[in-house]
Design an enzyme around this catalytic site. Structure first.
Site, short mmCIF file in Angstrom:
data_model
loop_
_atom_site.label_atom_id
_atom_site.label_comp_id
_atom_site.label_asym_id
_atom_site.label_seq_id
_atom_site.Cartn_x
_atom_site.Cartn_y
_atom_site.Cartn_z
N GLY A 13 0.83 -1.21 0.00
CA GLY A 13 0.00 0.00 0.00
C GLY A 13 0.86 1.25 0.00
O GLY A 13 1.97 1.24 0.50
N GLY A 118 6.33 -2.73 3.15
CA GLY A 118 5.98 -3.27 4.47
C GLY A 118 6.57 -4.66 4.65
O GLY A 118 7.39 -5.12 3.84
N THR A 142 4.80 1.95 6.34
CA THR A 142 3.40 1.70 6.64
C THR A 142 2.86 2.88 7.45
O THR A 142 3.55 3.37 8.35
CB THR A 142 3.15 0.41 7.45
OG1 THR A 142 1.81 0.44 7.96
CG2 THR A 142 4.09 0.23 8.63
N ASP A 144 0.59 2.49 9.42
CA ASP A 144 0.13 1.90 10.68
C ASP A 144 1.17 2.00 11.81
O ASP A 144 0.83 1.80 12.97
CB ASP A 144 -0.22 0.42 10.47
CG ASP A 144 -1.46 0.24 9.60
OD1 ASP A 144 -2.05 1.26 9.18
OD2 ASP A 144 -1.84 -0.92 9.33
O1 F6P Z 1 -1.25 -1.69 6.11
C1 F6P Z 1 -1.63 -0.40 5.86
C2 F6P Z 1 -3.09 -0.29 5.60
O2 F6P Z 1 -3.29 1.09 5.52
C3 F6P Z 1 -4.01 -0.96 6.63
O3 F6P Z 1 -4.23 -0.18 7.76
C4 F6P Z 1 -5.25 -1.21 5.81
O4 F6P Z 1 -6.00 -2.29 6.32
C5 F6P Z 1 -4.71 -1.55 4.47
O5 F6P Z 1 -3.48 -0.86 4.35
C6 F6P Z 1 -5.64 -1.22 3.33
O6 F6P Z 1 -5.06 -1.64 2.15
P1 F6P Z 1 -5.74 -1.52 0.69
O7 F6P Z 1 -5.16 -0.31 0.06
O8 F6P Z 1 -5.34 -2.75 0.00
O9 F6P Z 1 -7.22 -1.37 0.88
#
Ligand code: F6P
Length: 368
Positions: A13, A118, A142, A144
């Site tokens: 991501g 990540g 990340t 997060d």
């Molecule tokens: O890992 C980072 C994150 O932002 C998470 O908090 C979230 O669940 C995920 O990515 C969402 O990813 P995507 O872009 O695949 O929806």
């Protein structure tokens, strides 16, 4: 053997600050070490395309990049070369294309990679190193902030700022309408964003994955406020939080033929909002902030941190210091062996500063 050419890519991501890392890698490599940098688009996917989408990156390509959100190289979380999605008999199946990829990287004259991603992306880069001899340096990414080896991942405080701005805005409308407002924030395995933004935005309740919540406790906090004639409440929930007697909220199950990617979380704010409306006999609304937290311009701290990571990663590559991950041990940027970097999920410390601060100002964390 002197390093002459390195590859750089972003995987997984996106995150505010990725461009600043790329810029740091390019500037330092070119200016200080005389090393060429080759960027591949959409993680490794650029190598598999015909014609290939890989490009030499020069200082001129980095103009204005430090302030830009997203990633100039694009990214994907569906490009694992060991589990690569290919079409076979009209169906999407997984194929191991890692050996092919390693050959293509070597054919490009690349001595090693800077992998910005990540734990998933860095794990793939490690397999490429261990199984096919393509060395790399990792840069953790990340919003997060759940990588234990580093004090902070870039992008985290930008996400917290975006979430705090949202909570501020929800406050005024909640107060005007005497409503409960539930805001769902990102955080699969760790509640750092919800906790920091909840404290900064003056939330009344914060629910995080580390503390399974009892909805009765949340409702009674809101009812106590009501008695004091505060007719509205703000609840911040991390998407990965779960009730004491239940599971995390999964938004969509993965289609059977989907290769790669991860289960999508979501729906908790709606569940919590409905339950609180019932239990508190109040009007309640919910908002899912979603990818707004990942988009846009990085704040100053994240730009500076991302630049420092990029510069350090370039120095590691130039020195042939492979298999390392760069990280912040305030005030220094240091490196740790990649295994230590990947296997170190950092959840909220339940006896740490932020939990103490939240409880100290009367925020309910769903457990008391
Ligand atoms: O890992 C980072 C994150 O932002 C998470 O908090 C979230 O669940 C995920 O990515 C969402 O990813 P995507 O872009 O695949 O929806």
């Amino acid at each position: 053997m002197a390093v002459k050419r390195i590859g750089v890519f972003t995987g997984g991501g996106d995150c505010p600050g990725l461009n600043a890392v790329i810029r740091g890698v390019v500037h330092r490599s070119v200016r200080e070490h005389g090393i060429e940098v080759i960027g591949s688009y959409d993680s490794f996917n650029g190598y598999f395309e015909t014609p290939q989408r890989v490009k030499r990156l020069d200082i001129d390509d980095c103009k204005g990049l430090v302030a830009k959100g997203g990633t100039m190289l694009g990214t994907t979380n569906r490009g694992d070369p060991f589990d690569y999605p290919v079409e076979k008999d009209g169906k999407i199946v997984a194929k191991d294309r890692s050996a092919e990829l390693a050959e293509m990287i070597r054919a490009e004259g690349i001595d090693g990679l800077v992998a910005i991603g990540g734990d998933g992306t860095l794990g793939i880069a490690k397999r490429l190193m261990d199984e096919h001899g393509i060395p790399f340096v990792g840069v953790p990414k990340t919003i997060d902030n759940d990588v234990g080896a580093t004090d902070y991942t870039f992008g985290f405080w930008t996400a917290v700022q975006t979430a705090t701005d949202a909570i501020d805005r929800l406050h005024t409308t909640a107060e005007s309408h005497d409503r409960i407002m539930v805001v769902e924030l990102m955080g699969r395995d760790a509640g750092h964003i919800a906790l920091a933004a909840g404290i900064a935005g003056g939330a009344d309740c914060i629910l995080i994955p580390e503390i399974p919540f009892d909805i009765e406790k949340v409702a009674s906090k809101i009812l106590r406020r009501q008695k004091k004639r505060r007719q509205f409440s703000l609840v911040a929930v991390a998407e990965g939080a779960r009730p004491v007697d239940g599971q995390v909220s999964v938004l969509t199950q993965r289609p059977e033929d989907e290769v790669g990617g991860q289960v999508r979380l979501g729906g908790l704010a709606q569940r919590v909002s409905d339950l609180l409306a019932q239990k508190c006999k109040m009007e309640s609304r919910y908002v899912v902030l979603g990818h707004l937290q990942r988009g846009g311009t990085p704040i100053a701290f994240d730009r500076a941190l991302a630049t420092a990571y990029g510069v350090k990663a370039a120095d590691c590559a130039a020195a042939g210091n492979w298999g390392q991950m760069v990280c912040l041990r305030t005030p220094d940027i240091v490196t740790v062996p990649i295994d230590e970097g990947i296997d170190s999920l950092r959840q909220v410390n339940l006896t740490g500063t932020w939990i103490e601060a939240a409880r100290g100002v009367g925020i309910c964390l769903g457990d008391q």
